[in-house]
Design a protein around this motif. Structure first.
Motif, PDB file in Angstrom:
ATOM      1  N   ASN A  54      39.580  91.275  45.008  1.00  0.00           N
ATOM      2  CA  ASN A  54      38.916  90.361  44.063  1.00  0.00           C
ATOM      3  C   ASN A  54      39.923  89.419  43.419  1.00  0.00           C
ATOM      4  OD1 ASN A  54      36.491  91.544  44.557  1.00  0.00           O
ATOM      5  ND2 ASN A  54      36.497  92.865  42.744  1.00  0.00           N
ATOM      6  N   ILE A  55      41.095  89.962  43.067  1.00  0.00           N
ATOM      7  CA  ILE A  55      42.141  89.152  42.427  1.00  0.00           C
ATOM      8  C   ILE A  55      42.611  88.065  43.401  1.00  0.00           C
ATOM      9  CG2 ILE A  55      44.522  89.190  41.559  1.00  0.00           C
ATOM     10  CD1 ILE A  55      43.802  92.111  40.525  1.00  0.00           C
ATOM     11  N   ARG A  56      42.839  88.470  44.654  1.00  0.00           N
ATOM     12  CA  ARG A  56      43.294  87.501  45.668  1.00  0.00           C
ATOM     13  C   ARG A  56      42.277  86.380  45.837  1.00  0.00           C
ATOM     14  NH1 ARG A  56      44.751  90.749  49.249  1.00  0.00           N
ATOM     15  NH2 ARG A  56      47.000  90.553  49.338  1.00  0.00           N
ATOM     16  N   ASN A  57      41.028  86.755  45.856  1.00  0.00           N
ATOM     17  CA  ASN A  57      39.947  85.788  46.026  1.00  0.00           C
ATOM     18  C   ASN A  57      39.877  84.826  44.842  1.00  0.00           C
ATOM     19  OD1 ASN A  57      37.899  84.933  47.766  1.00  0.00           O
ATOM     20  ND2 ASN A  57      36.357  85.788  46.374  1.00  0.00           N
ATOM     21  N   GLU A  58      40.085  85.390  43.651  1.00  0.00           N
ATOM     22  CA  GLU A  58      39.978  84.620  42.410  1.00  0.00           C
ATOM     23  C   GLU A  58      41.060  83.546  42.290  1.00  0.00           C
ATOM     24  OE1 GLU A  58      40.362  86.140  37.982  1.00  0.00           O
ATOM     25  OE2 GLU A  58      38.859  87.319  39.054  1.00  0.00           O
ATOM     26  N   MET A  59      42.270  83.832  42.851  1.00  0.00           N
ATOM     27  CA  MET A  59      43.390  82.906  42.650  1.00  0.00           C
ATOM     28  C   MET A  59      43.870  82.223  43.931  1.00  0.00           C
ATOM     29  SD  MET A  59      46.127  84.515  44.134  1.00  0.00           S
ATOM     30  CE  MET A  59      47.485  83.667  43.343  1.00  0.00           C
ATOM     31  N   LYS A  60      43.038  82.297  44.997  1.00  0.00           N
ATOM     32  CA  LYS A  60      43.524  81.851  46.318  1.00  0.00           C
ATOM     33  C   LYS A  60      43.960  80.387  46.356  1.00  0.00           C
ATOM     34  CE  LYS A  60      38.814  81.209  47.988  1.00  0.00           C
ATOM     35  NZ  LYS A  60      37.702  82.000  48.431  1.00  0.00           N
ATOM     36  N   TYR A  88      45.795  78.882  44.381  1.00  0.00           N
ATOM     37  CA  TYR A  88      47.174  78.736  43.900  1.00  0.00           C
ATOM     38  C   TYR A  88      48.197  79.414  44.810  1.00  0.00           C
ATOM     39  CZ  TYR A  88      44.729  77.546  39.567  1.00  0.00           C
ATOM     40  OH  TYR A  88      43.910  76.975  38.632  1.00  0.00           O
ATOM     41  N   LEU A  89      47.720  80.120  45.824  1.00  0.00           N
ATOM     42  CA  LEU A  89      48.587  81.000  46.609  1.00  0.00           C
ATOM     43  C   LEU A  89      49.631  80.230  47.423  1.00  0.00           C
ATOM     44  CD1 LEU A  89      48.775  84.100  47.197  1.00  0.00           C
ATOM     45  CD2 LEU A  89      47.499  83.643  49.277  1.00  0.00           C
ATOM     46  N   GLU A  90      50.898  80.460  47.103  1.00  0.00           N
ATOM     47  CA  GLU A  90      51.998  79.872  47.888  1.00  0.00           C
ATOM     48  C   GLU A  90      52.846  80.963  48.530  1.00  0.00           C
ATOM     49  OE1 GLU A  90      54.407  76.900  46.020  1.00  0.00           O
ATOM     50  OE2 GLU A  90      52.681  75.796  45.250  1.00  0.00           O
ATOM     51  N   GLN A  91      52.829  82.148  47.932  1.00  0.00           N
ATOM     52  CA  GLN A  91      53.537  83.312  48.479  1.00  0.00           C
ATOM     53  C   GLN A  91      52.687  84.532  48.119  1.00  0.00           C
ATOM     54  OE1 GLN A  91      57.268  83.993  46.399  1.00  0.00           O
ATOM     55  NE2 GLN A  91      56.331  83.779  44.400  1.00  0.00           N
ATOM     56  N   GLU A  92      52.774  85.559  48.920  1.00  0.00           N
ATOM     57  CA  GLU A  92      51.916  86.731  48.718  1.00  0.00           C
ATOM     58  C   GLU A  92      52.124  87.352  47.321  1.00  0.00           C
ATOM     59  OE1 GLU A  92      48.890  89.116  49.551  1.00  0.00           O
ATOM     60  OE2 GLU A  92      49.442  87.359  50.731  1.00  0.00           O
ATOM     61  N   SER A 116      51.513  88.361  40.407  1.00  0.00           N
ATOM     62  CA  SER A 116      51.790  87.654  39.146  1.00  0.00           C
ATOM     63  C   SER A 116      50.471  87.388  38.428  1.00  0.00           C
ATOM     64  CB  SER A 116      52.512  86.323  39.413  1.00  0.00           C
ATOM     65  OG  SER A 116      53.728  86.549  40.078  1.00  0.00           O
ATOM     66  N   TYR A 117      49.466  86.959  39.200  1.00  0.00           N
ATOM     67  CA  TYR A 117      48.148  86.653  38.640  1.00  0.00           C
ATOM     68  C   TYR A 117      47.444  87.938  38.176  1.00  0.00           C
ATOM     69  CZ  TYR A 117      43.492  84.585  38.178  1.00  0.00           C
ATOM     70  OH  TYR A 117      42.273  84.156  37.689  1.00  0.00           O
ATOM     71  N   GLN A 148      46.158  84.280  32.822  1.00  0.00           N
ATOM     72  CA  GLN A 148      46.240  82.963  32.171  1.00  0.00           C
ATOM     73  C   GLN A 148      47.646  82.380  32.286  1.00  0.00           C
ATOM     74  OE1 GLN A 148      44.643  85.555  30.418  1.00  0.00           O
ATOM     75  NE2 GLN A 148      42.588  84.777  30.846  1.00  0.00           N
ATOM     76  N   VAL A 149      48.635  83.207  31.991  1.00  0.00           N
ATOM     77  CA  VAL A 149      50.031  82.747  32.015  1.00  0.00           C
ATOM     78  C   VAL A 149      50.424  82.324  33.433  1.00  0.00           C
ATOM     79  CG1 VAL A 149      52.429  83.465  31.633  1.00  0.00           C
ATOM     80  CG2 VAL A 149      50.651  84.205  30.055  1.00  0.00           C
ATOM     81  N   ALA A 150      50.045  83.130  34.426  1.00  0.00           N
ATOM     82  CA  ALA A 150      50.388  82.827  35.823  1.00  0.00           C
ATOM     83  C   ALA A 150      49.697  81.535  36.283  1.00  0.00           C
ATOM     84  CB  ALA A 150      49.998  83.986  36.729  1.00  0.00           C
ATOM     85  N   LYS A 151      48.437  81.374  35.906  1.00  0.00           N
ATOM     86  CA  LYS A 151      47.688  80.166  36.305  1.00  0.00           C
ATOM     87  C   LYS A 151      48.386  78.906  35.784  1.00  0.00           C
ATOM     88  CE  LYS A 151      43.134  78.083  35.927  1.00  0.00           C
ATOM     89  NZ  LYS A 151      41.871  78.081  35.194  1.00  0.00           N
ATOM     90  N   LYS A 152      48.805  78.966  34.526  1.00  0.00           N
ATOM     91  CA  LYS A 152      49.521  77.829  33.915  1.00  0.00           C
ATOM     92  C   LYS A 152      50.825  77.562  34.685  1.00  0.00           C
ATOM     93  CE  LYS A 152      50.889  76.418  29.281  1.00  0.00           C
ATOM     94  NZ  LYS A 152      51.186  76.909  27.942  1.00  0.00           N
ATOM     95  N   PHE A 153      51.527  78.644  35.031  1.00  0.00           N
ATOM     96  CA  PHE A 153      52.775  78.512  35.785  1.00  0.00           C
ATOM     97  C   PHE A 153      52.507  77.903  37.163  1.00  0.00           C
ATOM     98  CE2 PHE A 153      55.547  80.331  39.091  1.00  0.00           C
ATOM     99  CZ  PHE A 153      56.772  79.815  38.680  1.00  0.00           C
TER     100      PHE A 153
END
Length: 465
Positions: free
Chosen positions: A412-418, A420-424, A429-430, A435-440
């Motif tokens: 679910n987490i992977r799906n939610e942030m896909k 932004y994914l640049e490295q596994e 981090s997400y 929130q902090v990771a998304k901003k980063f």
């Protein structure tokens, strides 16, 4: 007797304790090669608050920091602090997240995971221990040291034996508040060394002023490894300094074999950095002194400053003594947990509320409810029915391992942030700091776009159509 080994904390706990984890990777890189030549047992370089601070305050990728340190320190074992089922966050995560985080930590360069739980509940360490061993890492299980009417050296030894039986490769006595006195350290290490076959390491802080003496007695009792910090960022709320201990043990049966000239060269590098931190206000000289309140109230330095800050915000600094007297009462009500993140914050905040409200438990924090309900695990002694009724009413207490109630969450987490994914590793981090990771991630993308645009501009200027 074997020589004493040293874990160097300058790249993790030393700056976490003194400057709120604000040392940048670029400040570390020039000296890592020299640190790598010393011959330390290990260097603690990651985990604890470094992950959060990299993303939140320094605009750095913590995984990139780890890879950079690994590349520059090929000869020394790298160590991290891992909060059991909390990983590096402040709540329990599902087993699949814990397992994947351990896997990626080891794949990116970690050799030793120091795994602890705020309540000393062995069930909260098990998933991380198993995952670490599966990946070929060294699982160091932790006994959080504390003083209370229900804790004793014997109870800590029993816990160490249980952790050894659960698969630990070594034991760390983690004294986060600087409470372990020299003769208590001698007694504890001696008993633990007699009871377990695996190595024993001692970690403490200089907060109360006794740490170097405690190390010396622990060494005489047969401790295998101690944690120290290069002198410019040692003492105060940090660890005892490396160089004086190395010098003290030279020529004795406990000789560390480390080169004082090389250590002196490394200290020279950090001295101007220390001055820079003082000038910028990052390093408050107050944290460098001895705080005897630590021994009087068994309150860690960081917890004490939190209490002062909470009271200051309410204009009630004059209530500090009342709050310090209330802390042990709340702690006893809550089953006498060790005072370490997050239990120290939970107990401290509730003590402040009790004093400011003029009535005990008139206002109850949601974290207090979670602790009493059993969401963090099992406390040292059961919580009384009276307190349970007051805090959670007729709600049922959780008696199983808290993570057993958490469904797998990685997919679910992977799906939610896909997007932004640049490295596994970004998934993790997400998972910990959404929130902090998304901003980063958004900032990283903007920076990348800017660099790409600048390259196009440069290309057009160099080769006009």
């Amino acid at each position: 007797m074997p020589k004493v080994k040293i874990t160097e904390t300058i790249l993790r706990d030393a700056h976490q304790s003194l400057i709120a984890t604000r040392m940048r990777t670029e400040e570390m890189v020039p000296i890592i090669g020299e640190l790598d030549k010393v011959g330390y047992h290990s260097m603690e370089v990651w985990g604890g608050a470094t992950f959060d601070a990299c993303l939140r305050f320094l605009d750095e990728d913590p995984w990139e920091r780890l890879r950079t340190i690994r590349k520059n320190a090929p000869n020394t074992k790298l160590q991290m602090l891992f909060r059991g089922q909390n990983i590096l966050g402040y709540k329990h995560y599902a087993d699949d997240v814990v397992e994947y985080f351990v896997q990626k930590s080891i794949a990116n360069g970690i050799d030793i995971l120091r795994i602890f739980d705020a309540l000393n509940d062995p069930r909260n360490l098990q998933t991380a221990i198993n995952a670490c061993k599966k990946e070929g890492g060294h699982a160091q299980a932790t006994v959080c040291y504390t003083i209370s009417p229900v804790h004793s050296n014997e109870s800590f030894v029993d816990l160490a034996k249980e952790l050894e039986n659960n698969g630990a490769d070594s034991i760390c006595i983690k004294d986060m508040a600087g409470l372990v006195l020299p003769y208590a350290a001698y007694d504890l290490v001696k008993k633990m060394k007699e009871a377990v076959k695996i190595p024993v390491q001692l970690h403490t802080h200089y907060t109360s002023g006794v740490a170097s003496m405690s190390y010396l007695k622990a060494i005489e009792a047969g401790v295998d490894v101690v944690d120290t910090a290069i002198s410019p960022l040692s003492m105060g709320t940090s660890q005892p300094p490396t160089e004086p201990l190395v010098s003290t043990l030279q020529g004795t049966e406990y000789d560390t074999g480390l080169d004082l000239q090389l250590l002196s060269k490394i200290a020279e590098y950090f001295r101007p950095l220390r001055e820079k931190y003082i000038e910028s206000g990052l390093l408050n000289p107050k944290v460098m002194g001895v705080d005897i309140n630590t021994l009087l109230y068994q309150v860690p330095g960081g917890m004490l400053s939190n209490l002062v800050s909470q009271l200051k915000q309410q204009g009630k600094e004059d209530k500090l003594d009342e709050v310090l007297q209330e802390v042990p009462r709340v702690r006893a009500d809550f089953g006498n947990p060790p005072l370490v993140t997050p239990s120290s914050q939970i107990v401290g905040t509730q003590a402040v509320l009790n004093v400011l409200m003029g009535e005990r438990y008139k206002m109850i924090s949601k974290e207090s409810k979670a602790l009493v309900k059993g969401e963090y695990g099992k406390t040292a002694v059961p919580i009384s029915d009276e307190i349970k009724q007051k805090i959670i009413g007729d709600e049922e207490q959780i008696t199983c391992r808290p993570a057993d109630l958490i469904e797998p969450e990685l997919d679910n987490i992977r799906n939610e942030m896909k997007e932004y994914l640049e490295q596994e590793e970004d998934v993790l981090s997400y998972a910990l700091f959404p929130q902090v990771a998304k901003k980063f991630f958004e900032h990283r993308r903007a920076q990348k776009y800017k660099i790409d645009s600048d390259m196009v501009d440069l290309e057009e200027k160099t080769h006009p159509v």
